[in-house]
Design an enzyme around this catalytic site. Sequence first.
Site, PDB file in Angstrom:
ATOM      1  N   GLY A   1       0.813  -1.214   0.000  1.00 42.15           N
ATOM      2  CA  GLY A   1       0.000   0.000   0.000  1.00 42.15           C
ATOM      3  C   GLY A   1       0.839   1.252   0.000  1.00 42.15           C
ATOM      4  O   GLY A   1       0.335   2.342  -0.262  1.00 42.15           O
TER       5      GLY A   1
ATOM      6  N   GLY B   1       5.409  25.292   5.957  1.00 42.52           N
ATOM      7  CA  GLY B   1       4.810  24.931   4.681  1.00 42.52           C
ATOM      8  C   GLY B   1       3.304  24.819   4.803  1.00 42.52           C
ATOM      9  O   GLY B   1       2.789  24.252   5.772  1.00 42.52           O
ATOM     10  N   SER B   2       2.590  25.382   3.826  1.00 40.23           N
ATOM     11  CA  SER B   2       1.124  25.400   3.917  1.00 40.23           C
ATOM     12  C   SER B   2       0.469  24.765   2.704  1.00 40.23           C
ATOM     13  O   SER B   2      -0.603  25.171   2.270  1.00 40.23           O
ATOM     14  CB  SER B   2       0.617  26.838   4.072  1.00 40.23           C
ATOM     15  OG  SER B   2       0.833  27.566   2.875  1.00 40.23           O
TER      16      SER B   2
ATOM     17  N   ALA C   1      -0.965  20.982   1.087  1.00 37.86           N
ATOM     18  CA  ALA C   1      -1.989  20.086   1.623  1.00 37.86           C
ATOM     19  C   ALA C   1      -1.561  19.461   2.946  1.00 37.86           C
ATOM     20  O   ALA C   1      -2.328  19.456   3.920  1.00 37.86           O
ATOM     21  CB  ALA C   1      -2.305  18.996   0.598  1.00 37.86           C
TER      22      ALA C   1
ATOM     23  N   GLU D   1       4.819  30.172   6.094  1.00 35.31           N
ATOM     24  CA  GLU D   1       4.785  29.934   4.651  1.00 35.31           C
ATOM     25  C   GLU D   1       5.694  30.920   3.928  1.00 35.31           C
ATOM     26  O   GLU D   1       5.604  32.120   4.138  1.00 35.31           O
ATOM     27  CB  GLU D   1       3.344  30.055   4.125  1.00 35.31           C
ATOM     28  CG  GLU D   1       3.186  30.057   2.626  1.00 35.31           C
ATOM     29  CD  GLU D   1       3.796  28.833   1.950  1.00 35.31           C
ATOM     30  OE1 GLU D   1       4.610  29.014   1.028  1.00 35.31           O
ATOM     31  OE2 GLU D   1       3.472  27.696   2.368  1.00 35.31           O
TER      32      GLU D   1
ATOM     33  N   ASP E   1       4.767   9.139  -8.424  1.00 31.56           N
ATOM     34  CA  ASP E   1       5.471  10.328  -7.940  1.00 31.56           C
ATOM     35  C   ASP E   1       6.842  10.532  -8.570  1.00 31.56           C
ATOM     36  O   ASP E   1       7.349  11.658  -8.576  1.00 31.56           O
ATOM     37  CB  ASP E   1       5.636  10.257  -6.415  1.00 31.56           C
ATOM     38  CG  ASP E   1       4.312  10.337  -5.672  1.00 31.56           C
ATOM     39  OD1 ASP E   1       3.271  10.503  -6.334  1.00 31.56           O
ATOM     40  OD2 ASP E   1       4.317  10.219  -4.433  1.00 31.56           O
TER      41      ASP E   1
ATOM     42  N   ALA F   1      -2.184  10.433  -5.567  1.00 35.14           N
ATOM     43  CA  ALA F   1      -2.490   9.005  -5.652  1.00 35.14           C
ATOM     44  C   ALA F   1      -3.360   8.692  -6.863  1.00 35.14           C
ATOM     45  O   ALA F   1      -3.105   7.724  -7.591  1.00 35.14           O
ATOM     46  CB  ALA F   1      -3.183   8.546  -4.370  1.00 35.14           C
TER      47      ALA F   1
ATOM     48  N   HIS G   1     -31.970  19.019  -4.829  1.00 36.50           N
ATOM     49  CA  HIS G   1     -32.107  20.045  -3.795  1.00 36.50           C
ATOM     50  C   HIS G   1     -32.718  19.412  -2.545  1.00 36.50           C
ATOM     51  O   HIS G   1     -33.660  18.626  -2.645  1.00 36.50           O
ATOM     52  CB  HIS G   1     -33.009  21.175  -4.298  1.00 36.50           C
ATOM     53  CG  HIS G   1     -33.319  22.196  -3.252  1.00 36.50           C
ATOM     54  ND1 HIS G   1     -32.453  23.221  -2.940  1.00 36.50           N
ATOM     55  CD2 HIS G   1     -34.397  22.351  -2.444  1.00 36.50           C
ATOM     56  CE1 HIS G   1     -32.991  23.968  -1.986  1.00 36.50           C
ATOM     57  NE2 HIS G   1     -34.174  23.465  -1.663  1.00 36.50           N
TER      58      HIS G   1
END
Length: 468
Positions: free
Chosen positions: A37, A178-179, A181, A201, A308, A316, A447
Amino acid sequence: MAYDVIVIGSGPAGYVAAIRAAQLGYKTAIVERESLGGICLNWGCIPTKALLKSAQVFEYISHAQNYGVTVGEAKADFPAMIKRSRGVADKMSKGIQFLMKKNKIEVLMGMGKLNAKKEVEVTGADGKATVHTAKHVILATGARSRQLPNLEIDGKKVIGYREAMSLPTQPKSMIVVGSGAIGVEFAYFYHSVGTKVTIVEFMPRIVPVEDEDVSKELEKIYKKKGIEIMTNSSVEKVDASGKGVVATVKTQNGEVKLEADVVLSAVGISTNIENIGLEAAGVKTDKGKVTVDKFYKTNVEGVYAIGDITPGPALAHVGMKEAVICVEAFAQKDGKYHHNPEPLDYGNIPGCTYCSPEIASVGMTEKQAKEAGYELKVGKFPFSASGKASAAGAPEGFVKVIFDAKYGEWLGTHMIGANVTEIIAQTVASRKLETTWQEQLDTIFPHPTMSEAVKDAIEVALGEAIHL
């Protein structure tokens, strides 16, 4: 052993490639040095969502009175949250083990690498190496936390995402560097359970890859929650000699010292391309990525790379699709598959960030669309005007849509709000089908739902807003 296909790495790209190859009749093996995984299932995508869900449940209980429910004082059990997250990860990893057995894929545990003959050498934990051959070798070795020279991860006081998911005790204060994800997700989790969080950041705004309106909205919401944010700032050095850490932060107004229990380095990722035999096999790389064509072939016949370690976005769902395209492309040439796979459109990749509120986007930002020369129709619909959002107690955020004014092409969608990661797929599918705003307005949206805010935003873009 001789195989038809060997995949090195069992993350989302690797295990999907192995399963698709097995489905198409290839004798397949997969090599994994740690846990099936990969990072995503064991230390990334999945267990982080488990932590974030724990934080959301804690927030719900803490604000139960807002929903007409009276409960006693809620307490965050940090070790129990970590334990639940690890349990979810273990379950998912065992699920991959089941899929390998179901598809008759042989799992070779150990460190895999190519040699000069394009064979795959697998070195086990005992140090013994075995050599295997295959007509097709797929490299899917993924990535790890990027390390800055002035912010070396020691695993205790300066940590990466992996340590952040398994700390034995909850820190009272944390500096998140770092900002992106990873940074904003962990900032939300730790703040929600009571840790004092400061985000540092380097860029002028947080979540800098997102549309500027989304960045502004998240910063406003985070500051309202009590998270401190420092933009246009960089951590120059960290002193970890004392009980906690002292970070020297360079800002536009000079240097400041920040004290905290731990520093979380969330400054991106580095690809795992070292020690996998690229040089021995003659596989070309560029700027830390393996060079591939549109079907993920490297310059070496029979060797492919996905996920990656290739130039596309390190996501992913991107790696999974690259895996399928890669396998189907060589299977078509081998006569095992009867369709030419379509190359991936990297301009239509959804991005999702699972902080609270969530962020989801696809396509061009408003700035990118303007720079590309489009005349735009832009619509923005706030969830504060959504009946479903108000009923759910989640009025924060908005949906923003961007269209080409001339032909009605859907250029991009950018969302921030509750569960928006579940809504973005509609835009992705619609852009794939090249639908226009008129076709969207001719579509019935249920709705009350959060998703109908997309239709409302389109109406705003056309100057036909009904609910605003």
